[in-house]
Design an enzyme around this catalytic site. Structure first.
Site, PDB file in Angstrom:
ATOM      1  N   SER A 135       0.815  -1.210   0.000  1.00  0.00           N
ATOM      2  CA  SER A 135       0.000   0.000   0.000  1.00  0.00           C
ATOM      3  C   SER A 135       0.850   1.261   0.000  1.00  0.00           C
ATOM      4  CB  SER A 135      -0.894   0.006   1.250  1.00  0.00           C
ATOM      5  OG  SER A 135      -1.522   1.259   1.433  1.00  0.00           O
ATOM      6  N   GLU A 137       0.200   3.670   1.724  1.00  0.00           N
ATOM      7  CA  GLU A 137       0.237   4.126   3.118  1.00  0.00           C
ATOM      8  C   GLU A 137       1.577   3.795   3.777  1.00  0.00           C
ATOM      9  OE1 GLU A 137      -1.837   5.855   5.096  1.00  0.00           O
ATOM     10  OE2 GLU A 137      -3.322   6.212   3.531  1.00  0.00           O
ATOM     11  N   TYR A 158      -2.003   0.492  10.286  1.00  0.00           N
ATOM     12  CA  TYR A 158      -2.205  -0.175   8.998  1.00  0.00           C
ATOM     13  C   TYR A 158      -0.957  -0.060   8.129  1.00  0.00           C
ATOM     14  CZ  TYR A 158      -3.828  -0.864   4.194  1.00  0.00           C
ATOM     15  OH  TYR A 158      -3.950  -1.277   2.900  1.00  0.00           O
TER      16      TYR A 158
END
Length: 342
Positions: A135, A137, A158
């Site tokens: 990801s 992120e 996360y």
């Protein structure tokens, strides 16, 4: 594998946005697709129900198996039974804001869960190529543009869990010779996006406000900059990664930057409304640590896989709004409002 035998693929997270589009793609290519789902008291297969054929037919393009990324022994058993040629790990606790409330669960499923699946591939001895859903992120506070060589600086449980899964995938590739790749996907959306994710939250509210079913939309940070693409295009690139001669890690992104405020503008203007009249701030939707700007550089994927995204954020917002308007009309809400207003 004989020339007549179809390829077999196992998808974790098959009931989600990406899993459903990937299952569709693989079925269209003649794959025998197996999906991992968690046991629950209610069905959550609405995104993939259309892939099931008549139960009296001998061949079914999609088979579901109960299992969980927290249960390593079950994963080993399933891999041994299915003998997949490709494994796509899309399963995770994937909501960034929720990961602050459930950091341990997020770490166990999103991070350690990936390690369990990698270990199951190794222990079972299946000759499978492995895709890990990484990801954007993971980049977090690192300034854009972000590419395969950009350092990670996650700003959420996360993001941190995804960093662990990313490095474990590289480690299994280098230590055990697995054909294992990381797809570092920037935000990618569709009408199948979950309703708690910001883009779908917006487009669903736009449809409801336009129909008179909802009055206000409450939002958090409108200044966050994101690189939004179209999910069906991104899952096609996942498949391409596993068809390449060599395993690599790839960033998938459009390279275009828009704020949450921009997405509001695109969505509301598509139905002839001014977003400022309907959107209000609510601090409950703020993250403890914010990621200010994620803008990807997908040059390597373009050069190596020939992958180029075609649907950019303005068009994406229109696609999602149109789908939510149609969904609302199908549910009968718009008709009910018309009748009551007469």
């Amino acid at each position: 594998m004989s020339t007549s035998e179809p390829k077999r693929a196992l998808i974790t997270g098959v009931t989600g946005q990406d899993g459903s589009y990937l299952a569709e793609l693989l079925v269209s290519k003649g794959y025998e697709v197996h999906g991992l789902i968690r046991r629950a008291s209610t069905f959550n297969t609405s995104r993939i129900d259309h892939l099931f054929r008549d139960p009296h037919e001998d061949v079914h393009p999609l088979t579901l198996h109960y299992g969980d990324l927290t249960d390593g022994s079950r994963l080993v058993t399933l891999l041994g039974d299915i003998q997949p040629h490709e494994v796509y790990n899309l399963g995770a606790q994937s909501h960034v804001r929720v990961s602050f409330d459930e950091p341990e669960y997020t770490a166990d499923t999103t991070g350690v869960g990936a390690m369990r699946l990698l270990e199951a591939v190794r222990v079972s001895g299946v000759n499978a190529r492995y895709y890990q859903a990484s990801s954007s992120e993971m980049f977090g506070a690192t300034p854009p543009p972000q590419s395969e060589t950009t350092p990670f600086y996650p700003r959420s449980p996360y993001g941190a869990a995804k960093v662990y899964a990313y490095w474990m995938t590289k480690n299994y590739r280098e230590a055990y010779g697995l054909f294992a790749v990381n797809g570092i996907l920037f935000n990618h959306e569709s009408p199948r996006r979950g309703e708690t994710f910001v883009t779908r939250k917006i487009t669903r509210a736009v449809a409801r406000i336009a129909a008179g079913v909802q009055d206000k939309l409450y939002m958090g940070n409108l200044d966050a900059v994101r690189d939004w693409g179209y999910a069906p295009e991104y899952v096609e690139a996942m498949w391409r990664m596993l068809q390449h001669d060599e395993p690599h890690d790839y960033v998938l992104a459009t390279g275009e930057a828009y704020t949450v405020r921009d997405f509001l503008q695109f969505s509301f203007s598509h139905v002839g409304l001014e977003w400022e009249k309907y959107v209000e701030f609510d601090e409950r939707y703020l993250r403890p640590t914010e990621v200010d700007s994620l803008i990807g550089d997908a040059s390597f994927a373009k050069e190596t896989l020939g992958w180029v995204p075609n649907v950019l954020t303005p068009r994406l917002a229109e696609i999602m709004v149109d789908a939510d308007v149609a969904r609302l009309e199908t549910e009968g809400h718009a008709h009910w409002i018309d009748v009551v207003s007469r």
